[in-house]
Design an enzyme around this catalytic site. Sequence first.
Site, PDB file in Angstrom:
ATOM      1  CE  LYS A   1      -7.979   4.636   7.665  1.00  0.00           C
ATOM      2  NZ  LYS A   1      -9.165   4.348   6.691  1.00  0.00           N
TER       3      LYS A   1
ATOM      4  CG  ASP B   1     -12.364   5.384   5.698  1.00  0.00           C
ATOM      5  OD1 ASP B   1     -11.831   5.728   4.575  1.00  0.00           O
ATOM      6  OD2 ASP B   1     -11.589   5.173   6.588  1.00  0.00           O
TER       7      ASP B   1
END
Length: 274
Positions: free
Chosen positions: A66, A102
């Site tokens: 990420k 997220d």
Amino acid sequence: MKSLYGVIGSPIAHSMSPLIHNDAFLQKGVDAYYHAFHVDPEELETAVAGMRALGVNGFNVTIPHKEAIIPLLDRVEDAALQIGAVNTVVNRNGELIGYNTDGRGFVEALKEVVKLKDKHVLIIGAGGAARAIFYTLALEEGVQIDICNRTVSKAEDLIKEFSLERIARSITVDQAAREIQRYDVVVQTTSVGMHPKINDIPLPLKSIKHHAVFSDIIYNPIETKLLQEAKSIGAITQNGIHMFAYQAALAFEIWTGKFPDTVRMKKLVEEHLG
Ligand code: ATR
């Protein structure tokens, strides 16, 4: 021609993303396929070049890529840059653009069970997941937040980095446990209580605020020890399946312009895990 989407990560074999995205493509009448690709860190650059060369339409990014993917993309939206992590990439006419769904995914899920205005929130943890959630709750929603983390300096650094001393403070886990009755919403972002150490709990619970909401981002087990205990003393609880479904739904929306049925997504995940 069928569009192609996917997720890159390591490990990736147990990812539930193909299950929910392929189902959502069917539901929404999108002619596309989603595949899980195992990519080790040393192959990340080649894998992204491959996605580009093959014209893959979009992909999710999970552990451990990420952060590392950011310099490999053409453009990254501001929130993802600030959070320092990308979990969703879209290919727009050959340009790879990174997003982070997220934090927003967590908050959208949380809003299903609680109105955030004027609520006191405790975040347990100060790692990558906490960072995305803290950024979104504090900067985008303007919520008052206390963060408690085993390593206190990490929570302090997080607050300083975003210059949020005005609405956020770092406290010790002991202090959070003593004052747990003050919080309307408790957000658990650490790996404490995750399979296989399912009896671990990040802080002891005695009494909690009336109608308090406890949200744990863990979904394996479906109900952590923290959620079990909080529920047994009257809390409204939310497990990690909700955030998982919403981050996926927001990625799906970025790719297709359509918002999938999150209730259906959650049900599929529950059936799969159950
Ligand atoms: P993620 O990206 O999943 O958030 P991470 O960045 O490694 O993962 O962060 C893990 C979080 O869980 C951190 O808040 C970590 O606390 P420290 O900063 O003190 O390391 C917390 N954590 C992990 N194991 C823990 C444990 N056994 N007890 C307490 N906190 C723990």
